[in-house]
Design an enzyme around this catalytic site. Structure first.
Site, PDB file in Angstrom:
ATOM      1  N   CYS A  99       0.884  -1.069   0.128  1.00 16.75           N
ATOM      2  CA  CYS A  99      -0.246  -0.087   0.036  1.00 16.75           C
ATOM      3  C   CYS A  99       0.919   1.206  -0.058  1.00 16.75           C
ATOM      4  CB  CYS A  99      -0.853  -0.169   1.311  1.00 16.75           C
ATOM      5  SG  CYS A  99      -2.005   1.273   1.213  1.00 16.75           S
ATOM      6  N   GLU A 138      -4.116   0.913  -5.680  1.00 14.80           N
ATOM      7  CA  GLU A 138      -3.088  -0.168  -6.068  1.00 14.80           C
ATOM      8  C   GLU A 138      -3.140  -0.095  -7.747  1.00 14.80           C
ATOM      9  OE1 GLU A 138      -0.162  -1.424  -5.751  1.00 14.80           O
ATOM     10  OE2 GLU A 138      -0.945  -2.156  -3.703  1.00 14.80           O
TER      11      GLU A 138
END
Length: 361
Positions: A2, A129
């Site tokens: 992340c 992402e």
């Protein structure tokens, strides 16, 4: 992994959005640690080394605080361990943005704060992402599905697709004067939050003081796990998601829930939804609603800002109802969706709502 998030709620809204029930069953609203509400900057595109809102036990700052009392703090993304010897945190030679759950007890940087009970919950609208393609990477925005009940409440109101709707008609926003951002005490919350459900990610934090002296720096890392089945096609890792108040409570309760038991909460959970977004988000300097706007992958051209989204940005720029500082990022959200697959529709309503007019005093 992340490496980019979005958190666009105002400080008082973050407080409302993470209200909780204490051990006696009373719903409480965490206050910001003294001065930390001013350090937090809402953003559509947060990158490592920026400051994010973090929820944790008040006992980390006040030994006499009730064990079940929570507090909000602003912390640097990218953990600086207490034992770091340099005077400049930017001299860290390796990334501490993320910590793999399976390695957390093997690395001193993360093991020390974990065993000291320094567990926290990182709050965000969602995270970005990137999916590898043949020629490039496609970004996605990933977040909690929004509940149908909240959406229905909004739809019953006039101008319901406005980013903040009508402050006088909803209970999504904290009444003026009810919260004192500088106070670190918890207060009774008047009602459960019905706005955008914030993503709650597990993390650990540490407190580092420059060897030459200076203000202590609080920083955190986001713990990651294997990706859930519905996210595997995008990336093989994801943040460890704490789903619901009970999981958040157990992760933060370092007194009753020991470290090894808390680690059992860090599981791959198939609870998130997502949609593709523009490559605009690839550059962390880009910070606008277009970063979150859903795109059609079948179209080669990047979508241009619509008249409605431009008008929304104009509204945000001119609005004084939330008392933004001029230096702050202008943002607002009041997004609800009917199902995980319809969350995109709610986001589009927020970003591209029809017939919106700039807010006037």
């Amino acid at each position: 992994m992340c490496g980019r998030t979005a958190c666009t709620l105002a400080p008082d809204e973050v407080s409302r959005a993470c209200s909780y029930r204490d051990r006696s069953g009373h719903r409480r609203q965490p206050r910001w640690r003294d001065g930390d509400a001013d350090k937090y900057r809402p953003s559509y595109n947060k990158s490592p080394q920026s400051t994010s809102p973090v929820l944790l036990s008040h006992r980390h700052f006040e030994q006499s605080a009730p064990v079940d009392e929570c507090v909000l703090a602003s912390m640097r993304w990218g953990l600086i361990p207490a034992w770091f010897k340099e005077n400049d945190p930017s001299k860290m030679q390796y990334s501490t943005t993320n910590c793999r759950s399976e390695n957390i007890l093997q690395k001193k940087t993360y093991k020390d704060p974990l065993l000291k009970g320094r567990r926290c919950v990182i709050l965000a609208d969602g995270f970005y992402e990137w999916q590898r393609t043949d020629k490039d990477k496609q970004p996605f925005f990933i977040y909690f599905p929004q509940t149908k009940g909240s959406q229905d409440k909004e739809e019953d109101q006039d101008d319901s697709t406005s980013p903040v709707c009508n402050k006088e008609k909803t209970n999504n926003f904290h009444p003026a004067g009810e919260t004192s951002p500088g106070s670190s005490e918890a207060t009774e919350a008047p009602a459960e939050w019905t706005g955008w459900r914030l993503l709650t990610m597990a993390g650990v934090f540490d407190c580092w003081t420059p060897p030459a002296g200076g203000e202590p720096l609080y920083s955190y890392t986001i713990i990651t796990v294997n990706a859930s089945p519905n996210l595997e096609s995008i990336h093989d890792r994801m943040p460890a998601i704490l789903d619901g108040e009970e999981e958040v409570r157990r992760w933060l309760d370092f007194g009753q829930v020991k470290s090894l038991d808390a680690l059992k909460l860090l599981q791959s959970k198939n609870v998130l939804t997502f949609h593709p977004v523009s490559p605009l988000v690839n550059n962390s300097r880009n910070n606008s609603p277009e970063c979150l706007q859903p795109v059609d992958l079948n179209k080669k051209k990047e979508p241009k800002p619509t008249a409605s989204s431009k008008m929304m940005m104009s509204w945000l720029s001119s609005s004084s109802s939330l008392k933004r500082k001029e230096s702050d990022i202008k943002e607002e959200q009041s997004i609800k969706a009917e199902t995980p697959h319809k969350s995109v529709g709610a986001l589009q309503m927020w970003l591209q709502g029809p017939n919106k007019k700039p807010k006037t005093k």
